[in-house]
Design an enzyme around this catalytic site. Structure first.
Site, short mmCIF file in Angstrom:
data_model
loop_
_atom_site.label_atom_id
_atom_site.label_comp_id
_atom_site.label_asym_id
_atom_site.label_seq_id
_atom_site.Cartn_x
_atom_site.Cartn_y
_atom_site.Cartn_z
CD GLN A 104 -0.13 -1.53 2.98
OE1 GLN A 104 -0.08 -2.43 2.15
NE2 GLN A 104 0.09 -1.74 4.26
CD GLU A 117 14.33 3.91 -40.45
OE1 GLU A 117 13.68 4.91 -40.10
OE2 GLU A 117 15.16 3.35 -39.71
CD GLU A 137 21.94 -7.96 0.40
OE1 GLU A 137 21.68 -8.95 1.12
OE2 GLU A 137 21.47 -6.83 0.61
CG HIS A 138 25.94 -8.55 2.10
ND1 HIS A 138 24.68 -8.85 2.58
CD2 HIS A 138 26.03 -7.21 2.05
CE1 HIS A 138 24.03 -7.72 2.80
NE2 HIS A 138 24.81 -6.70 2.49
CG HIS A 177 11.66 10.55 -40.14
ND1 HIS A 177 10.33 10.31 -40.08
CD2 HIS A 177 12.17 10.18 -38.93
CE1 HIS A 177 10.01 9.83 -38.88
NE2 HIS A 177 11.12 9.73 -38.17
CD GLN A 235 23.53 -9.52 6.55
OE1 GLN A 235 22.70 -8.95 5.87
NE2 GLN A 235 24.10 -8.91 7.60
CG ASP A 282 24.61 -4.87 7.15
OD1 ASP A 282 24.71 -4.96 5.91
OD2 ASP A 282 24.24 -5.83 7.87
CG HIS A 334 18.53 -8.75 8.02
ND1 HIS A 334 18.23 -7.48 8.39
CD2 HIS A 334 19.86 -8.76 7.76
CE1 HIS A 334 19.32 -6.73 8.36
NE2 HIS A 334 20.34 -7.48 7.98
N1 LIG Z 1 18.71 -5.81 0.41
C1 LIG Z 1 18.85 -4.81 1.27
O1 LIG Z 1 19.56 -3.86 1.01
C2 LIG Z 1 18.12 -4.84 2.59
C3 LIG Z 1 18.36 -3.87 3.61
C4 LIG Z 1 17.63 -3.93 4.79
C5 LIG Z 1 16.65 -4.91 4.95
N2 LIG Z 1 16.48 -5.83 3.95
C6 LIG Z 1 15.43 -6.83 3.99
O2 LIG Z 1 14.19 -6.13 3.99
C7 LIG Z 1 13.20 -6.98 4.54
C8 LIG Z 1 12.37 -6.19 5.53
O3 LIG Z 1 11.19 -6.91 5.78
P1 LIG Z 1 10.20 -6.57 6.96
O4 LIG Z 1 9.08 -7.54 6.88
O5 LIG Z 1 10.98 -6.46 8.22
O6 LIG Z 1 9.67 -5.08 6.68
P2 LIG Z 1 8.92 -4.43 5.44
O7 LIG Z 1 8.76 -3.00 5.79
O8 LIG Z 1 9.59 -4.75 4.15
O9 LIG Z 1 7.48 -5.11 5.40
C9 LIG Z 1 6.50 -4.82 6.36
C10 LIG Z 1 5.16 -4.60 5.66
O10 LIG Z 1 4.78 -5.78 4.95
C11 LIG Z 1 3.39 -5.78 4.81
N3 LIG Z 1 2.84 -7.10 5.10
C12 LIG Z 1 3.21 -7.95 6.09
N4 LIG Z 1 2.42 -9.05 6.05
C13 LIG Z 1 1.55 -8.89 5.03
C14 LIG Z 1 0.49 -9.68 4.49
N5 LIG Z 1 0.17 -10.87 5.01
N6 LIG Z 1 -0.18 -9.21 3.41
C15 LIG Z 1 0.14 -8.01 2.86
N7 LIG Z 1 1.12 -7.22 3.36
C16 LIG Z 1 1.81 -7.65 4.42
C17 LIG Z 1 2.82 -4.82 5.80
O11 LIG Z 1 2.18 -3.79 5.12
C18 LIG Z 1 4.00 -4.30 6.57
O12 LIG Z 1 3.92 -2.91 6.80
C19 LIG Z 1 13.95 -8.15 5.18
O13 LIG Z 1 13.80 -9.27 4.33
C20 LIG Z 1 15.41 -7.72 5.20
O14 LIG Z 1 16.30 -8.80 5.04
C21 LIG Z 1 17.17 -5.79 2.79
N1 LIG Z 2 22.10 -6.34 5.78
C1 LIG Z 2 21.08 -5.41 5.30
C2 LIG Z 2 21.14 -5.40 3.79
O1 LIG Z 2 20.92 -6.65 3.28
C3 LIG Z 2 21.26 -4.02 5.80
C4 LIG Z 2 21.13 -3.82 7.27
C5 LIG Z 2 20.59 -2.79 7.94
N2 LIG Z 2 20.72 -3.01 9.25
C6 LIG Z 2 21.34 -4.14 9.41
N3 LIG Z 2 21.59 -4.66 8.20
ZN LIG Z 3 22.25 -6.64 7.90
#
Ligand SMILES: NC(=O)c1ccc[n+]([C@@H]2O[C@H](COP(=O)([O-])OP(=O)(O)OC[C@H]3O[C@@H](n4cnc5c(N)ncnc54)[C@H](O)[C@@H]3O)[C@@H](O)[C@H]2O)c1
Ligand SMILES: N[C@H](CO)Cc1c[nH]c[nH+]1
Ligand SMILES: [Zn+2]
Length: 436
Positions: A197, A421, A333-334, A426, A265, A367, A268
């Site tokens: 949303q 063409e 990723e890392h 043109h 990682q 990070d 997370h």
């Molecule tokens: N690649 C990167 O650079 C990086 C950096 C930081 C975090 N991350 C990743 O980001 C992700 C963060 O995920 P998160 O869940 O903590 O937060 P998020 O903010 O991505 O998701 C939370 C939202 O998901 C939605 N949601 C949850 N359940 C739902 C459902 N059943 N139906 C519809 N919508 C729903 C809700 O609206 C909620 O606000 C983790 O996987 C983390 O590893 C990646």
């Molecule tokens: N590892 C995440 C990116 O994949 C970034 C992050 C934020 N805080 C801690 N870790």
């Molecule tokens: Zn991290």
């Protein structure tokens, strides 16, 4: 009695190695049909009903009871107060990290350029910052002040005019450090929204949320799916999904250090991925023992256990060359190169979001505060994507200014190609400017 395996053990010489590795890597964060149709429904509702739909979904998924968007809007004074009131140690850590991120990203700034041809024609490229960007800061299972900095600082360095941030506040819990980071990084507007949303609101605009030109930042499967769905209406940076780490060890690093690097990682998300590759079988066994011993000491033990059991692996390979082949196949990723000569090994690496070299370079430093961006391509997309950077917040326009001589030379070629063409308007447009 056997328990569920903590982490899979694989060896490249096993006959089923390729199949097992492929199934570990198979997670595709944006291809699940059920999630795809749920996200499509959310996006359609937000497009149709704007704020009302955003409020409804936010109440449902983040367990709130908001009745108006004003309750989900966080004003500048609130951000400033958070910055003033966080403990000094945290404020200074944010400032230290922000400064290092800024200095690193300053070096990425591309310049406009142009050159003149001998007949006076000028050609070039003009770099322009985006007008308004939306930054997604995840907040479901953890709060990410560091992600505020990683998104907003490069946007500022690029010269973006307006930064709109969305961050979910599940159960109404607002993270003060996230707000403080938003103030420090110069975010212009903040909405307490998350998931599909929030992405839809940024992409199409609502009565309260302004429509942006590009949405950047990481998130869970709903966020990643929504970003892919709105691409075209707005720009997106990449698909940055659940975190991943691939560690390559030559056996010389403390097994406890490596176990914690994998946990870092895995904690997370249950969907996160942590893999260790080594050609030293005894070392792999020692890391496995460290994992078993240290797991119960973790605050997020349950998430780590599930992530390791579902997507983790300890892989025995034949030697450093095969380790590099695996790296390029996984495209993590890392990548942590915990080896004696990391630079030599890094030369062979073609696909990785970020490469951490040497026993002292824990991935977590990247990070938070090393300087490079932590928003990185996941699930193999490092084959074709790059870390979030200043370049993601800018676009380029081509510049062409013909002299009368240049118009004559180029006009003759253009005319021939246009007639080839069958596009005669043109051709005639070019011919009008030929020297008679
Ligand atoms: N690649 C990167 O650079 C990086 C950096 C930081 C975090 N991350 C990743 O980001 C992700 C963060 O995920 P998160 O869940 O903590 O937060 P998020 O903010 O991505 O998701 C939370 C939202 O998901 C939605 N949601 C949850 N359940 C739902 C459902 N059943 N139906 C519809 N919508 C729903 C809700 O609206 C909620 O606000 C983790 O996987 C983390 O590893 C990646
Ligand atoms: N590892 C995440 C990116 O994949 C970034 C992050 C934020 N805080 C801690 N870790
Ligand atoms: Zn991290």
């Amino acid at each position: 009695m056997s328990q569920m395996t903590t982490i899979a053990r694989l060896a490249t010489r096993d006959t089923d190695f390729d199949t097992r590795l492929a199934s570990l890597l198979a997670w595709e964060g944006v291809s699940d049909h059920e999630i795809g149709s749920r996200v499509a429904e959310i996006i359609a509702a937000v497009r149709q009903r704007g704020d009302d739909a955003v409020i409804e979904y936010t109440n449902r998924f983040d367990r709130l009871s908001a009745t108006a968007m004003s309750e989900l809007t966080i004003g500048a004074e609130r951000l400033e107060a958070a910055f003033a009131n966080v403990p000094t140690e945290q404020r200074e850590a944010l400032q230290h990290a922000a400064e290092r991120i800024r200095l690193y990203h300053e070096r990425q700034k591309p310049e406009s350029w142009q050159y003149s041809e001998p007949d006076g024609t000028v050609l070039g490229q003009k770099v322009t910052a985006l007008d308004r960007v939306g930054i997604y800061v995840p907040g479901g299972k953890a709060a990410y002040p560091s992600s505020v900095l990683m998104n907003a600082v490069p946007a500022h360095v690029a010269g973006v005019r307006e930064i709109v941030m969305v961050v979910p506040t599940p159960d109404g819990i607002v993270n003060e450090l996230v707000l403080a980071a938003a103030h420090l990084a110069g975010v212009d507007r903040v909405f307490a929204l998350g998931g599909a949303q929030a992405v839809a609101a940024l992409a199409y605009g609502t009565q309260s949320v302004p429509r942006v030109d590009k949405i950047v930042g990481p998130g869970n499967i709903y966020v990643a799916t929504a970003k892919r769905a709105v691409f075209g209406q707005v720009g997106i940076d990449m698909i940055a999904g659940p975190s991943e780490i691939l560690v390559v060890s030559d056996g010389g690093t403390d097994p406890d250090w490596l176990a914690m690097d994998l946990f870092s990682q895995a904690e997370h998300d249950e969907d996160a991925q942590a893999i260790l590759v080594s050609w030293d079988a005894e070392h792999l066994a020692a890391v496995e023992a460290s994992i078993e011993r240290l797991l119960p000491t973790l605050e997020r033990e349950a998430i780590v256990r599930e992530s390791l059991a579902r997507r983790g692996a300890l892989i025995l390979c034949e030697g450093p060359e095969q380790a590099v082949e695996l790296i390029n196949r996984i495209a993590p990723e890392h990548l942590e190169l915990s080896v004696e000569a990391p630079q030599a090994m890094a030369e062979g690496v073609r696909h990785a979001g970020a490469i951490f070299m040497g026993r002292y370079t824990a991935e977590v430093l990247g990070d938070y505060c090393a300087g490079p961006n932590h928003v990185l391509p996941t699930s193999g997309t490092a084959r074709f994507s790059s870390p979030l950077g200043v370049y993601d917040f800018q676009k380029r326009s081509s510049l062409i200014q013909c002299s009368p001589e240049g118009a004559d030379t180029l006009g003759r070629t253009a005319s021939v190609l246009a007639r080839g063409e069958s596009l005669t308007a043109h051709a005639r447009s070019a011919e009008n400017r030929l020297k008679r």
